[in-house]
Write a protein that holds these residues in place. Structure first.
Motif, short mmCIF file in Angstrom:
data_model
loop_
_atom_site.label_atom_id
_atom_site.label_comp_id
_atom_site.label_asym_id
_atom_site.label_seq_id
_atom_site.Cartn_x
_atom_site.Cartn_y
_atom_site.Cartn_z
N ALA A 76 0.84 -1.21 0.00
CA ALA A 76 0.00 0.00 0.00
C ALA A 76 0.87 1.25 0.00
CB ALA A 76 -0.95 -0.01 1.20
N VAL A 77 1.93 1.25 0.80
CA VAL A 77 2.85 2.40 0.80
C VAL A 77 3.54 2.50 -0.56
CG1 VAL A 77 4.98 3.31 1.82
CG2 VAL A 77 3.17 2.38 3.30
N GLY A 78 3.95 1.37 -1.11
CA GLY A 78 4.59 1.37 -2.43
C GLY A 78 3.68 1.92 -3.50
N LEU A 79 2.43 1.47 -3.53
CA LEU A 79 1.50 1.97 -4.54
C LEU A 79 1.21 3.45 -4.34
CD1 LEU A 79 -0.28 1.46 -7.00
CD2 LEU A 79 -2.11 0.76 -5.43
N THR A 80 1.14 3.90 -3.11
CA THR A 80 0.93 5.33 -2.85
C THR A 80 2.06 6.15 -3.48
OG1 THR A 80 -0.26 4.85 -0.81
CG2 THR A 80 0.64 7.08 -1.05
N GLY A 81 3.29 5.70 -3.30
CA GLY A 81 4.42 6.39 -3.94
C GLY A 81 4.35 6.33 -5.45
N LYS A 82 3.85 5.22 -5.98
CA LYS A 82 3.74 5.05 -7.42
C LYS A 82 2.61 5.89 -8.01
CE LYS A 82 6.00 0.60 -7.40
NZ LYS A 82 7.23 1.17 -7.92
N VAL A 83 1.72 6.38 -7.18
CA VAL A 83 0.67 7.31 -7.63
C VAL A 83 1.14 8.76 -7.44
CG1 VAL A 83 -1.66 8.15 -7.14
CG2 VAL A 83 -1.22 5.68 -7.26
N LEU A 84 1.76 9.04 -6.30
CA LEU A 84 2.20 10.41 -6.03
C LEU A 84 3.36 10.84 -6.92
CD1 LEU A 84 1.96 10.49 -2.13
CD2 LEU A 84 0.34 11.41 -3.81
#
Length: 150
Positions: A76-84
């Protein structure tokens, strides 16, 4: 877990990619600037630091591959970075700070991972949710500790 083999393969690939990208960026922090014809950075240490951080994410992704039932939060943290990350790059492009050529980094570092990470998060959610409800055998926070409605 549904699609466990697919998720393991995804996170092995993401881990290897991040470690390789990170190591290369630490060793040659100007590569991206040369590739996109940006002026070379006066402080390449900042881009090298980004490489170090992304390389460390790779280790975390390998841990998700090893134990996919326990990797929801890391993913979830990884995907958040991949969106931001793409949002930040879009701002740099729209404001003319960086050229459109820089999109290549977002495609390989972020966009290609959106679907597999999202699918994993959906499939792993029941295991993650259950882990908050299940007594762990040691004192610690559980969903009951956090429930202020009781």
């Amino acid at each position: 877990m549904r699609r466990r083999r697919l998720h393991r393969a995804t996170f092995v690939a993401a881990g290897a990619y991040n470690i390789i990208w990170g190591c290369y960026t630490v060793l040659d922090p100007q590569w991206f600037f040369r590739l996109t014809r940006l002026p070379l950075s006066n402080s390449p240490q900042i881009f090298a630091c980004l490489g170090m951080v992304l390389g460390l994410y790779g280790l975390l992704y390998l841990e998700v591959a090893r134990r996919p039932e326990h990797g929801w939060l890391v993913a979830a943290v990884g995907l958040t970075g991949k969106v931001l990350g793409p949002l930040g790059l879009a701002w740099l492009i729209v404001t003319g700070v960086w050229p459109i050529d820089t999109v290549i980094m977002i495609i390989t570092n972020d966009l290609i991972w959106w679907l597999p990470f999202s699918l994993y998060l959906r499939d792993a959610w029941p295991d993650f949710r259950a882990s908050w409800r299940r007594p762990s055998g040691h004192p610690g926070l559980t969903a009951e500790h956090l429930d202020t409605t009781r």
